[in-house]
Scaffold this active site. Structure first.
Site, mmCIF file in Angstrom:
data_model
loop_
_atom_site.group_PDB
_atom_site.id
_atom_site.type_symbol
_atom_site.label_atom_id
_atom_site.label_comp_id
_atom_site.label_asym_id
_atom_site.label_seq_id
_atom_site.Cartn_x
_atom_site.Cartn_y
_atom_site.Cartn_z
ATOM 1 N N GLN A 95 41.049 45.223 41.953
ATOM 2 C CA GLN A 95 40.238 45.256 40.749
ATOM 3 C C GLN A 95 39.501 46.591 40.723
ATOM 4 O O GLN A 95 38.807 46.939 41.692
ATOM 5 C CB GLN A 95 39.229 44.103 40.762
ATOM 6 N N PHE A 106 42.448 40.879 35.193
ATOM 7 C CA PHE A 106 41.717 40.293 36.314
ATOM 8 C C PHE A 106 42.673 40.033 37.481
ATOM 9 O O PHE A 106 43.850 40.364 37.430
ATOM 10 C CB PHE A 106 41.015 39.001 35.869
ATOM 11 N N SER A 107 42.157 39.378 38.506
ATOM 12 C CA SER A 107 42.876 39.264 39.777
ATOM 13 C C SER A 107 44.148 38.427 39.705
ATOM 14 O O SER A 107 44.331 37.626 38.800
ATOM 15 C CB SER A 107 41.940 38.656 40.809
ATOM 16 N N GLU A 146 37.385 30.315 41.937
ATOM 17 C CA GLU A 146 37.999 31.649 41.812
ATOM 18 C C GLU A 146 38.933 31.981 42.978
ATOM 19 O O GLU A 146 38.712 31.607 44.114
ATOM 20 C CB GLU A 146 36.988 32.805 41.777
ATOM 21 N N TRP A 158 31.035 47.586 37.771
ATOM 22 C CA TRP A 158 32.142 46.722 37.349
ATOM 23 C C TRP A 158 32.448 46.950 35.865
ATOM 24 O O TRP A 158 31.549 47.151 35.071
ATOM 25 C CB TRP A 158 31.729 45.261 37.596
ATOM 26 N N TRP A 198 34.641 52.249 40.989
ATOM 27 C CA TRP A 198 34.391 50.878 41.455
ATOM 28 C C TRP A 198 35.670 50.149 41.877
ATOM 29 O O TRP A 198 36.714 50.298 41.246
ATOM 30 C CB TRP A 198 33.754 50.099 40.309
ATOM 31 N N ASN A 227 36.694 45.909 43.176
ATOM 32 C CA ASN A 227 36.333 44.618 43.753
ATOM 33 C C ASN A 227 37.581 43.937 44.310
ATOM 34 O O ASN A 227 38.270 44.558 45.140
ATOM 35 C CB ASN A 227 35.457 43.741 42.833
ATOM 36 N N ASP A 228 37.914 42.740 43.925
ATOM 37 C CA ASP A 228 38.935 41.954 44.641
ATOM 38 C C ASP A 228 40.206 42.722 44.995
ATOM 39 O O ASP A 228 40.755 43.431 44.150
ATOM 40 C CB ASP A 228 39.420 40.775 43.784
HETATM 41 C C1 FRU Z 1 36.112 37.505 41.758
HETATM 42 C C2 FRU Z 1 36.395 37.734 40.298
HETATM 43 C C3 FRU Z 1 37.698 37.096 39.913
HETATM 44 C C4 FRU Z 1 38.102 37.878 38.722
HETATM 45 C C5 FRU Z 1 37.647 39.264 39.098
HETATM 46 C C6 FRU Z 1 37.192 40.088 37.957
HETATM 47 O O1 FRU Z 1 35.362 38.503 42.319
HETATM 48 O O2 FRU Z 1 35.340 37.235 39.513
HETATM 49 O O3 FRU Z 1 37.594 35.716 39.667
HETATM 50 O O4 FRU Z 1 39.459 37.827 38.499
HETATM 51 O O5 FRU Z 1 36.585 39.099 39.997
HETATM 52 O O6 FRU Z 1 36.951 41.390 38.348
#
Ligand code: FRU
Length: 665
Positions: free
Chosen positions: A241, A285-286, A403, A249, A222, A224-225
């Site tokens: 991420q 986290f990000s 965010e 996730w 996976w 993400n950001d």
């Molecule tokens: C946005 C978010 C961020 C956080 C991250 C966690 O997609 O929720 O705010 O840091 O993803 O994976």
């Protein structure tokens, strides 16, 4: 004879010094709760057998023997199945048989949530109740000793109690022993979360038929950001991420890839891994990475500028912002002050997160932009000279802000003397204004940029020639591992250059694929002045298409639709509604009609579009990037033949450039 006696004495001494099971079945190795009294729900299906957290892709349990108490688990060897869960909401107690305290310490393994008072292990002795320990916010149990010297010779009971029903509301324990010595207390020390390796994956190949060919996806698992996007003077870094343990996730870690040109990426070992410090376990986290160009941190080695990564340490009860630095261009990382806060939680939201850090030349300071509150929306600015001490500068109150804040400087119409500041959040609401080193002053209404599967974008810090290039996470779509049998899930959007331009409505943001995409050109088809009527297909002479970068200017004329049937996706301009639509895919994998770009009236009778089509995605840009949409597509349900044609009347292609692209892998 003498020898035997000496040996016997030695053995007795050794046994006397060794840890002893505190009472029968104090290590649960009978596979039952024999001797223990169960009350309430929490411990009904116990002890659990084997490393079940690991089975469900969490930290390893670190249990001893076969059986242990795993408050979240739902598998005893006979009931349930490995990895099955009972959750956090159940409460109850487990009371031990009475035992005699024969040694000064009780030593045991403890894990699960750190919720003193609500959950843990207590000793009941002579009418007193003494709480010995709570968990460590990790499934991995840690050995801990409690001093019970003052109760030596007394009878006692242990109570494992769980009154917690929320996050981390479960307790893990194992192997209660009586010991002469305390084990060193490691619960407060820095420790990486068990079971998460930094080693990235072997090259799993990017040649699967449905793997994106010019978009970044992780070799496995996976993402993400995008995180920590930065140019280090030689190469671009894209952190992200990442769940190193699955295609959903979780276990948030900063994955890492580098590129000479933002198009060709090489995945590296994971950069920042979940850890525990001061009994608080959290994930990463990000956040942002910066090049410490003037050695503000004082850690530079030789000529290599230090990279600093600011991230959110996501832990309970409140997140905080921390930093790690690298003196070898991002290969290895050291956690500043062992991962403790550089900016503590500000007390607004337990989930304050996603620090953006940049250098502000005029004020000669580093600036941090941090989202700290949802209602009312609050973005907090801090400044720093040394990257570790941060001072409050101002609050920007904006209800649209949520965010992943980003803030960048862009010249208006290319005029560096007229540079403005752009601030935006995860869903790409934005404002344009100025930033004086302390405060943002807006010059626009809140505006919105993208639609579709696009979220949490950020820009490269330190990019050459002042370029501002953005990548977003293409959020949503079906899980590609499940839907298409791929080894990963989720992808990034294609890098786009941001610019500010004057429009009839005022200064607006534009977003356009980076020119480096041209390096992928395999074949270029250019056409001009084609009338689309009846069965005319502008692509009749183009054979098999795969990866496409199409730029087109057309007059919808009298047509009700102008249709672009491309590999895996049909895109059409609906002349009546004046919108662009396509055959997309929802999160469940179902194909349906989507609005690619809404509000697309022709200008002087003309619509200008650019479409990027990769195996699983469509990115559409209108009027030089004034609006754009990024969308997942379901290639299995796309058109079988490519064509550009008109329906219901006559349209005219003024200009068309179709680039067939090579794979970037
Ligand atoms: C946005 C978010 C961020 C956080 C991250 C966690 O997609 O929720 O705010 O840091 O993803 O994976």
């Amino acid at each position: 004879m003498t020898r035997t006696i000496v040996l016997a004495i030695f053995l007795t001494a050794a046994v006397a010094n060794a840890d002893e099971l505190l009472f029968p079945n104090a290590n649960f190795e009978s596979g039952t709760l024999a001797g223990w009294r169960v009350e309430g729900e929490a411990f009904q299906v116990q002890p659990t057998k084997g490393d079940n957290p690991a089975v469900r892709n969490r930290e390893t349990s670190n249990h001893e023997g076969e059986y242990w108490i795993g408050g979240y688990e739902n598998y005893t060897g006979t009931i349930g199945k490995p990895g099955a869960i009972r959750g956090d909401s159940l409460t109850g107690t487990l009371t031990s048989p009475e035992f005699k305290i024969t040694k000064p310490f009780i030593t045991f393994l403890i894990g699960g949530g750190d919720l003193p008072g609500q959950m843990g292990v207590k000793l009941i002795c002579e009418g007193q109740e003494i709480e010995l320990a709570s968990g460590v916010d990790s499934e991995t149990m840690v050995k801990q000793s409690s001093d019970v010297t003052k109760f030596l010779g007394k009878s006692a009971r242990l109570v494992i109690f769980d009154n917690a029903t929320g996050g981390w509301g479960h307790i893990n324990v194992d192997a209660f022993t009586a010991s002469d010595k305390a084990v060193p207390d490691t619960t407060k020390e820095f420790a990486f979360t068990d079971g998460i390796s930094a080693v990235a994956y072997p090259d799993t190949g990017y040649d699967q038929p449905l793997r994106p060919q010019f978009h970044f996806s992780s070799r496995q698992n996976w993402l993400n950001d995008p995180n920590g996007m930065v140019f280090d003077g030689e190469k671009y870094h894209l952190f992200f991420q990442h769940n190193p343990k699955g295609t959903g996730w979780g276990n948030m870690t900063w994955g890492h890839a580098t590129s000479p040109d933002m198009v060709h990426w090489t995945q590296r070992d994971h950069a920042l891994l979940p850890y525990r410090i001061d009994r608080r376990a959290g994930t990463i986290f990000s956040g942002t990475a910066i090049v410490d160009h003037n050695n503000s941190l004082g850690k530079q080695v030789g000529d290599t500028k230090t990279l600093c990564a600011f991230f959110t340490f996501a832990n309970k009860p409140t997140f905080y912002q921390a930093m790690a630095y690298s003196t070898d261009s991002g290969v290895s990382w050291t956690y500043w002050n062992e991962g403790r806060a550089v900016v503590p939680n500000q007390g607004f939201d337990s989930g304050e997160r996603d620090p953006k850090v940049f250098w502000h030349e005029t004020s000669q300071r580093w600036v941090m932009v941090l989202w700290v509150q949802k209602k009312p929306g609050r973005v907090r600015f801090f400044t720093s000279k040394n990257l570790t001490d941060w001072e409050f500068a101002s609050d920007l109150m904006r209800d649209w802000a949520f965010e992943c804040m980003d803030l960048v400087f862009l010249p208006v119409d290319g005029d560096r003397a007229n540079t403005k500041c752009l601030i935006y959040d995860a869903s790409f609401d934005y404002e344009i204004g100025t930033f004086d080193g302390q405060e943002f002053h807006s010059e626009t209404e809140p505006l919105k940029m993208s639609r579709g599967n696009f979220y949490a974008a950020q820009t490269f810090n330190n990019a050459p020639q002042g370029r501002v290039v953005q990548i977003g996470w293409m959020r949503g779509g079906p899980n590609s591992a499940q839907a298409y049998d791929l080894p990963y899930n989720q992808q990034m959007s294609f890098p786009c250059e941001l610019s500010l331009r004057t429009t009839p409505d005022g200064v607006r943001l534009f977003c356009w694929p980076v020119k480096e995409i041209e390096a992928l050109t395999k074949r270029l088809h250019s056409m001009k002045d084609i009338t689309l009527s009846g069965s005319t297909n502008a692509l009749a002479d183009v054979s098999r298409l795969d990866l496409v970068d199409l730029t087109v200017e057309f007059e919808p004329g009298t047509a009700s639709q102008v249709v672009f049937d491309l590999p895996g996706v049909s895109v059409w301009y609906d002349a009546k509604e004046q919108v662009l639509k396509h055959t997309g895919v929802d999160n469940e994998g179902q194909s349906r009609e989507y609005w690619t770009i809404d509000k697309l009236p022709p200008r002087d009778g003309v619509v200008k579009l650019r479409l990027l089509v990769d195996r699983l995605s469509l990115e559409a840009f209108a009027f030089d990037g004034e609006t754009f949409g990024a969308h997942y597509i379901n290639p299995k349900l796309g058109p079988q033949q490519h064509s550009i044609h008109a329906i219901g009347g006559e349209a005219k292609i003024r200009r068309l450039e179709l680039r067939e692209l090579n794979s970037a892998w």
